[in-house]
Write an enzyme that holds these catalytic residues in place. Structure first.
Site, PDB file in Angstrom:
ATOM      1  CD  GLN A   1      -2.386  29.965   8.502  1.00  0.00           C
ATOM      2  OE1 GLN A   1      -1.962  29.962   7.196  1.00  0.00           O
ATOM      3  NE2 GLN A   1      -2.256  29.337   9.321  1.00  0.00           N
TER       4      GLN A   1
ATOM      5  NE  ARG B   1     -16.507  32.041   1.876  1.00  0.00           N
ATOM      6  CZ  ARG B   1     -16.662  31.413   2.728  1.00  0.00           C
ATOM      7  NH1 ARG B   1     -18.459  30.832   3.579  1.00  0.00           N
ATOM      8  NH2 ARG B   1     -15.816  29.933   2.760  1.00  0.00           N
TER       9      ARG B   1
ATOM     10  CB  CYS C   1     -17.293  22.824   2.090  1.00  0.00           C
ATOM     11  SG  CYS C   1     -17.742  23.159   3.871  1.00  0.00           S
TER      12      CYS C   1
ATOM     13  CE  LYS D   1     -20.125  30.158   7.151  1.00  0.00           C
ATOM     14  NZ  LYS D   1     -19.078  29.476   6.980  1.00  0.00           N
TER      15      LYS D   1
ATOM     16  CB  SER E   1       3.040  27.988  12.906  1.00  0.00           C
ATOM     17  OG  SER E   1       2.889  27.247  12.253  1.00  0.00           O
TER      18      SER E   1
ATOM     19  CG  HIS F   1     -18.494  18.512   2.904  1.00  0.00           C
ATOM     20  ND1 HIS F   1     -18.122  17.788   4.029  1.00  0.00           N
ATOM     21  CD2 HIS F   1     -18.483  19.302   3.809  1.00  0.00           C
ATOM     22  CE1 HIS F   1     -17.073  18.750   4.622  1.00  0.00           C
ATOM     23  NE2 HIS F   1     -17.829  20.152   3.585  1.00  0.00           N
TER      24      HIS F   1
ATOM     25  CD  GLN G   1     -14.442  18.660   2.706  1.00  0.00           C
ATOM     26  OE1 GLN G   1     -13.967  17.486   1.869  1.00  0.00           O
ATOM     27  NE2 GLN G   1     -13.188  18.542   3.669  1.00  0.00           N
TER      28      GLN G   1
ATOM     29  CG  MET H   1      -7.654  19.915   6.345  1.00  0.00           C
ATOM     30  SD  MET H   1      -7.271  18.623   6.407  1.00  0.00           S
ATOM     31  CE  MET H   1      -7.374  17.337   4.106  1.00  0.00           C
TER      32      MET H   1
ATOM     33  NE  ARG I   1     -17.171  19.164  10.871  1.00  0.00           N
ATOM     34  CZ  ARG I   1     -17.044  19.530  10.327  1.00  0.00           C
ATOM     35  NH1 ARG I   1     -16.589  19.288   8.770  1.00  0.00           N
ATOM     36  NH2 ARG I   1     -17.078  21.165  10.687  1.00  0.00           N
TER      37      ARG I   1
ATOM     38  CD  GLN J   1     -21.035  20.430   6.720  1.00  0.00           C
ATOM     39  OE1 GLN J   1     -22.218  20.958   6.447  1.00  0.00           O
ATOM     40  NE2 GLN J   1     -19.932  20.943   6.511  1.00  0.00           N
TER      41      GLN J   1
HETATM   42  P1  NAP Z   1      -6.058  24.197   8.264  1.00  0.00           P
HETATM   43  O1  NAP Z   1      -5.891  22.631   7.726  1.00  0.00           O
HETATM   44  O2  NAP Z   1      -6.726  23.879   9.851  1.00  0.00           O
HETATM   45  O3  NAP Z   1      -5.187  24.619   8.111  1.00  0.00           O
HETATM   46  C1  NAP Z   1      -5.538  25.981   9.020  1.00  0.00           C
HETATM   47  C2  NAP Z   1      -3.593  26.291   8.812  1.00  0.00           C
HETATM   48  O4  NAP Z   1      -3.336  25.861  10.285  1.00  0.00           O
HETATM   49  C3  NAP Z   1      -2.049  25.668   8.401  1.00  0.00           C
HETATM   50  O5  NAP Z   1      -2.104  26.833   7.127  1.00  0.00           O
HETATM   51  C4  NAP Z   1      -1.215  26.059   9.360  1.00  0.00           C
HETATM   52  O6  NAP Z   1      -0.893  27.319   8.781  1.00  0.00           O
HETATM   53  C5  NAP Z   1      -1.700  25.521  10.546  1.00  0.00           C
HETATM   54  N1  NAP Z   1      -2.015  23.754  11.292  1.00  0.00           N
HETATM   55  C6  NAP Z   1      -1.510  23.661  12.286  1.00  0.00           C
HETATM   56  N2  NAP Z   1      -0.993  22.451  12.266  1.00  0.00           N
HETATM   57  C7  NAP Z   1      -1.302  21.996  11.629  1.00  0.00           C
HETATM   58  C8  NAP Z   1      -0.887  20.818  10.991  1.00  0.00           C
HETATM   59  N3  NAP Z   1      -1.335  19.465  11.688  1.00  0.00           N
HETATM   60  N4  NAP Z   1      -1.330  20.686   9.447  1.00  0.00           N
HETATM   61  C9  NAP Z   1      -1.236  21.221   8.559  1.00  0.00           C
HETATM   62  N5  NAP Z   1      -1.479  22.539   9.117  1.00  0.00           N
HETATM   63  C10 NAP Z   1      -1.512  23.260  10.186  1.00  0.00           C
HETATM   64  O7  NAP Z   1      -7.816  24.819   8.174  1.00  0.00           O
HETATM   65  P2  NAP Z   1      -7.996  24.194   6.490  1.00  0.00           P
HETATM   66  O8  NAP Z   1      -9.135  23.275   6.422  1.00  0.00           O
HETATM   67  O9  NAP Z   1      -7.211  24.130   5.207  1.00  0.00           O
HETATM   68  O10 NAP Z   1      -9.540  25.847   6.051  1.00  0.00           O
HETATM   69  C11 NAP Z   1      -8.168  27.108   5.421  1.00  0.00           C
HETATM   70  C12 NAP Z   1      -9.163  28.033   5.682  1.00  0.00           C
HETATM   71  O11 NAP Z   1     -10.440  27.282   4.398  1.00  0.00           O
HETATM   72  C13 NAP Z   1     -10.654  28.293   6.596  1.00  0.00           C
HETATM   73  O12 NAP Z   1     -10.813  29.478   6.662  1.00  0.00           O
HETATM   74  C14 NAP Z   1     -11.971  27.159   6.565  1.00  0.00           C
HETATM   75  O13 NAP Z   1     -13.083  27.647   7.034  1.00  0.00           O
HETATM   76  C15 NAP Z   1     -11.782  27.414   4.807  1.00  0.00           C
HETATM   77  N6  NAP Z   1     -12.801  25.976   4.228  1.00  0.00           N
HETATM   78  C16 NAP Z   1     -12.392  25.081   4.903  1.00  0.00           C
HETATM   79  C17 NAP Z   1     -12.860  23.972   4.034  1.00  0.00           C
HETATM   80  C18 NAP Z   1     -12.268  22.789   4.389  1.00  0.00           C
HETATM   81  O14 NAP Z   1     -12.902  21.744   3.536  1.00  0.00           O
HETATM   82  N7  NAP Z   1     -10.755  21.860   5.219  1.00  0.00           N
HETATM   83  C19 NAP Z   1     -13.377  23.655   3.023  1.00  0.00           C
HETATM   84  C20 NAP Z   1     -13.923  25.503   2.221  1.00  0.00           C
HETATM   85  C21 NAP Z   1     -13.299  26.415   2.785  1.00  0.00           C
HETATM   86  P3  NAP Z   1       1.370  27.267   9.087  1.00  0.00           P
HETATM   87  O15 NAP Z   1       1.783  27.043   8.110  1.00  0.00           O
HETATM   88  O16 NAP Z   1       0.875  28.587   9.679  1.00  0.00           O
HETATM   89  O17 NAP Z   1       1.628  27.164  10.464  1.00  0.00           O
END
Ligand code: NAP
Length: 371
Positions: free
Chosen positions: A75, A104, A137, A246, A39, A276, A352, A13, A269, A164
């Site tokens: 990641q 952090r 966020c 946080k 992966s 958010h 967010q 995301m 949520r 959120q």
């Molecule tokens: P995410 O969408 O779950 O993506 C993380 C990883 O999951 C991807 O890089 C990918 O890794 C894998 N993945 C598995 N299935 C997937 C699919 N169907 N589509 C896309 N990716 C998939 O996590 P995220 O929300 O971006 O969050 C990443 C970090 O940022 C976390 O530590 C989170 O706490 C932080 N964060 C998130 C937000 C938010 O709003 N989402 C805000 C602030 C901080 P591979 O390509 O290596 O498989």
């Protein structure tokens, strides 16, 4: 010389929003990008400037990672926990930019939100700090919205209720929410297309579906569509969730506050897809007029917008659907509360994935590629 930048977590995301912003700002012309995966080793990576980045590298290969001047990871915490300390132990001296929360709290990391703490970021760079982490966020979005009150040292305490979005939990959660929504629609679609239906029957069918064992619950564990979840992240053991914890810790670290500003509340949520929202109760340490408060808020940064406290402006401009995909930070529902002259309410919404995650990281990367 152009810097080599390693990207991990670019298809998630936050990572995919980061790449889009970097495409929009032509940031890729200023770096040599390398794409890694946990992966999809060897598969095709993203398309940047019409070029497919082939042959994704192994995100756990320390030798390859050590060749990078800068690593930017979206990641997640478990990846950071596995790789970061090994790289530093191997004496890797590059810059690490991270969306996850793992680093952090470290004394030698800076939480980055440059419209609020550019000065601290620059001082840290001069002091040789190499680890820069995006903040939670809701913390980033709250600081972008109310930065003026903090920089004028007007806040005594804040109590916040968050609303959120599903995408705050990651890509798989958005997909599950949509599956839940689809399952609810499917169970009553025939009734809805006929003109004769009983609303109580419809609610009964939908409720039964929500409570059905086969409802898609792999990620959220409980229904979100047609419901909400008043707990985000782990239990701190004090009755407070880590997401709630946080709020005060990260805000004060970003502000570099000597006197802690007290921040607490409940994080929830809800079933919005992206963005958010936060309903904020603020106790100021001084009695100022509503007009003055409004001016202080809007004059802080160019992304914050004041939304007049009326029905029309509120429902059209102060919602996730109005803000999604933009860098706008609207602040509305501003009024003095009946508790007393120093008590105000405010409501704010922000994307967010942009100001709450990818944008501060992108801006930190820009700072680094220019030094
Ligand atoms: P995410 O969408 O779950 O993506 C993380 C990883 O999951 C991807 O890089 C990918 O890794 C894998 N993945 C598995 N299935 C997937 C699919 N169907 N589509 C896309 N990716 C998939 O996590 P995220 O929300 O971006 O969050 C990443 C970090 O940022 C976390 O530590 C989170 O706490 C932080 N964060 C998130 C937000 C938010 O709003 N989402 C805000 C602030 C901080 P591979 O390509 O290596 O498989």
């Amino acid at each position: 010389m152009m810097k080599s930048v390693g990207f991990i977590g670019w298809r998630g995301m936050v990572g995919s929003v980061l790449l889009n912003r970097m495409r929009e700002e032509n940031d890729f012309l200023k770096i040599i990008p390398h794409f890694f995966s946990t992966s999809q080793l060897g598969q095709d990576g993203p398309i940047i400037n019409n070029k497919v980045f082939k042959n994704l590298k192994d995100a756990y290969n320390l030798n390859l990672l050590e060749e990078m001047d800068i690593i930017i990871t979206c990641q997640g915490g478990s990846y950071t926990d596995t790789v970061y300390s090994k790289l530093r132990k191997n004496n890797w001296k590059g810059y690490w930019i991270d969306a996850a929360s793992s680093l952090r709290m470290k004394n030698d990391s800076i939480i980055v939100l440059d419209p609020i703490n550019l000065k601290s970021i620059k001082t840290a760079l001069d002091d040789g700090i190499k680890t820069f982490v995006g903040s939670n966020c809701t913390v980033s979005l709250m600081l972008m919205a109310l930065g003026g009150l903090f920089s004028n040292k007007l806040v005594e305490w804040i109590s916040v209720s968050t609303y959120q979005a599903a995408s705050g939990a990651g890509a798989q959660y958005v997909i599950e929410l949509l599956k839940q929504m689809g399952a609810l629609y499917n169970v009553v679609s025939k009734d809805l297309s006929s003109n004769v239906y009983s609303i109580l029957d419809i609610i009964k069918k939908v409720t039964k579906k929500i409570q059905d064992d086969k409802f898609p619950l792999k990620y959220f564990s409980v229904p979100l569509a047609g419901s909400l979840i008043p707990w985000i992240d782990i239990d701190m053991g004090t009755g407070q969730s880590r997401e709630e914890w946080k709020g005060q810790f990260e805000t004060n670290k970003i502000l570099g506050s000597k006197n802690q500003v007290i921040i607490d509340g409940t994080c929830v949520r809800i079933s919005s897809i992206r963005c958010h929202s936060q309903s904020i109760l603020i106790k100021l340490n001084k009695n100022i007029s509503l007009k003055n408060m409004e001016e202080i808020i809007v004059n802080h940064n160019k992304w914050v917008h004041f939304i007049p406290n009326n029905i029309e402006d509120t429902i059209f401009k102060l919602t996730p659907s109005a803000v999604t995909g933009t860098l706008k930070i609207p602040v509305g529902r501003l009024r003095k509360l009946s508790m007393g002259d120093k008590y105000f309410s405010a409501f704010t919404v922000g994307d967010q994935l942009l100001w709450g995650a990818a944008e501060p990281l992108r801006r930190m990367l820009s700072l680094l590629i220019n030094i």
